[in-house]
Motif scaffolding. Structure first.
Motif: not given
Length: 526
Positions: A462-477
């Motif tokens: 859960q922590q892995l998927t949450s962090n990966f999603k946050r990365y996409g949002v923060e970097n405007g993907l």
């Protein structure tokens, strides 16, 4: 005839050589002669001091004490007291010069003075014996005592060629004076002369043998030094450290030592245990067992007795630069069977190890993400499962959702950026002991070692998927980054890698069928 002449010349050269003449000698022979001279002076000084102590005791107990107890003649007492004081002074001075001659910073003047001191003593020695022996009332007893100690006096010191012509005439004159003043019969004098001559001849023969023994010692030492120097020159081109070790005595001689390693500050003989303890102390923690096992004189001796001629191992040592450096250690037995000597050759292999490590890294890693590649990931997981058959591990197979669409529509540069970001999240989320690898374009595998509970695995995912999603949002993907994950448990879903991967892969596709962006455990646990 020519052979006899050659033998005669060789004999003359030998006599001149051993008695101190440097004519017809080359530089090496002159250096050998210097060693012989030094040893001869040390022997003569040492024994002259011992004989001075003996004479002092004899004068004190045989002459002075009886005079004090029975009769007192001041003039005679004063003479013997001065003689005793002179002997004590000689003992002190002789001891001082003996220490100087033995020291490394001795001068040529010290050697000349030392020769003069013991030369004077051995001239006076027979005269002193005359005075002591003369106190006995029985002439025959006096002669026997004098001859006995005279023989000891000419037998022990080692005279040079020049000292022989200086000391023996004085000794003979002293003997004649004694025989005259002792008022001995002519028959007894005639009987003593050949005895004295015989003792001198025997003494000279003994001196020659002893001088030759010292000469051979000097020659052998020089040849050994030259051989070791040549070996050291060879070693210096290949090895950083070269030690000759005596397994029986525990002594070692450093033939070559690179200060970079900093094992020792000199090249004197040292206890091998000291060097071994030093290396063990600064050995890398992961290599301590190899050092403990191989740097052990008992182990080395047993291996050599068992027929092995070489031992080899590698290890890291902390150097003066405060960094661990790889060294190879080659321990080689001397050629002679049963020899107690061996060579320990140490070579800096740090550059080779770094190159090997680089090549190994490139062979084991995925070039983009630097995670383990497919072959290495499988190999490491199989090794882990084999070493811990009863442990609880979880095999996780991960796919990035819609990655092919992103890669085709937005380009490979963005795709590579996403892969690197996800690899970074994997490294941050899992432990160093866990095994992480990229086994396909967007497919990753993680072996979570020593799982405490299913809840722990769920929290990690859960922590892995949450962090990966946050990365996409923060970097405007574009869109939302997500993953589909399948999990299988060791010893419950499979006993080996292939079984675990098959179950986890099936769980992964179950997650995709159910809408992606989720994790599923093996369908056998559904």
């Amino acid at each position: 005839m020519s052979k006899m002449v050659e033998k005669y010349k060789a004999l003359v050269k030998r006599m001149k050589l051993l008695y101190g003449s440097k004519k017809m000698l080359d530089e090496k022979e002159k250096s050998y002669l210097e060693y012989v001279k030094l040893q001869r002076i040390c022997v003569n000084l040492r024994y002259s001091i011992l004989f001075a102590i003996f004479l002092s005791i004899a004068v004190l107990f045989i002459i002075i004490f009886p005079q004090i107890r029975e009769y007192f003649d001041f003039k005679l007492f004063f003479i013997w007291f001065i003689a005793l004081a002179a002997l004590v002074l000689y003992i002190i001075v002789g001891k001082i010069f003996y220490e100087r001659v033995k020291s490394e910073d001795k001068s040529k003047k010290d050697l000349i003075l030392a020769e003069g001191i013991h030369g004077i003593f051995w001239c006076i020695y027979p005269v002193a014996l005359i005075a002591i022996a003369h106190i006995f009332s029985n002439p025959l007893q006096s002669v026997i005592i004098w001859i006995a100690f005279f023989y000891i006096g000419v037998q022990i010191p080692i005279y040079s060629f020049y000292e022989t012509f200086f000391i023996y005439p004085i000794t003979i004159i002293a003997a004649v004076v004694f025989l005259v003043f002792a008022d001995l019969s002519l028959e007894l004098v005639i009987a003593c002369v050949p005895v004295v001559v015989f003792m001198v001849i025997v003494a000279q023969a003994t001196h020659l043998d002893r001088l030759e023994a010292y000469y051979l010692i000097a020659k052998n030492s020089s040849e050994n030094f030259e051989a070791k120097r040549r070996a050291a020159n060879i070693f210096s081109q290949v090895f950083d450290v070269a030690l000759e070790v005596n397994l029986h005595s525990g002594l070692c001689e450093i033939l070559r030592e690179n200060e970079f390693l900093g094992i020792t500050e000199n090249t004197e003989m040292q206890r091998v245990e000291e060097i071994i303890d030093f290396v063990k102390e600064y050995a890398h923690p992961d290599d301590k067992y190899a050092f403990e096992k191989n740097l052990n004189t008992d182990y080395i001796t047993d291996e050599f007795l068992a027929g092995r001629t070489q031992l080899y191992f590698e290890g890291r040592v902390l150097t003066k630069n405060n960094e661990y450096v790889w060294f190879s250690f080659l321990i080689s037995r001397e050629e002679e069977v049963g020899s107690e000597y061996c060579l320990c050759l140490v070579q800096n292999i740090n550059e080779r190890k770094q190159q090997e490590g680089k090549l190994r890294f490139e062979a084991e890693r995925d070039p983009l993400t630097q995670l383990y590649n497919k072959v290495t990931t499988k190999s490491l997981i199989e090794e882990c499962l084999e070493k811990s058959p009863s442990a609880q591990h979880a095999l996780v197979v991960i796919d990035i959702d819609n990655f092919k669409t992103i890669n085709d529509s937005r380009g490979h540069a963005l795709g590579d950026k996403i892969l690197l970001a996800f690899a970074n999240e994997l490294n941050k989320n899992f432990r160093e002991t866990d095994i992480i690898g990229r086994v396909g374009g967007d497919e990753f595998i993680v072996l979570i070692r020593n799982v405490q509970s299913i809840a722990m695995v769920c929290d990690k995912l859960q922590q892995l998927t949450s962090n990966f999603k946050r990365y996409g949002v923060e970097n405007g993907l574009p869109g939302r980054l997500s993953t589909s994950i399948g999990v299988s448990l060791f010893n419950k879903d499979g006993k080996n890698y292939d079984e675990l991967f098959k179950k986890a892969d099936a769980a992964l596709y179950e997650a995709k069928r159910n809408g992606k962006d989720q994790y599923k455990f093996s369908i056998t646990r559904a």
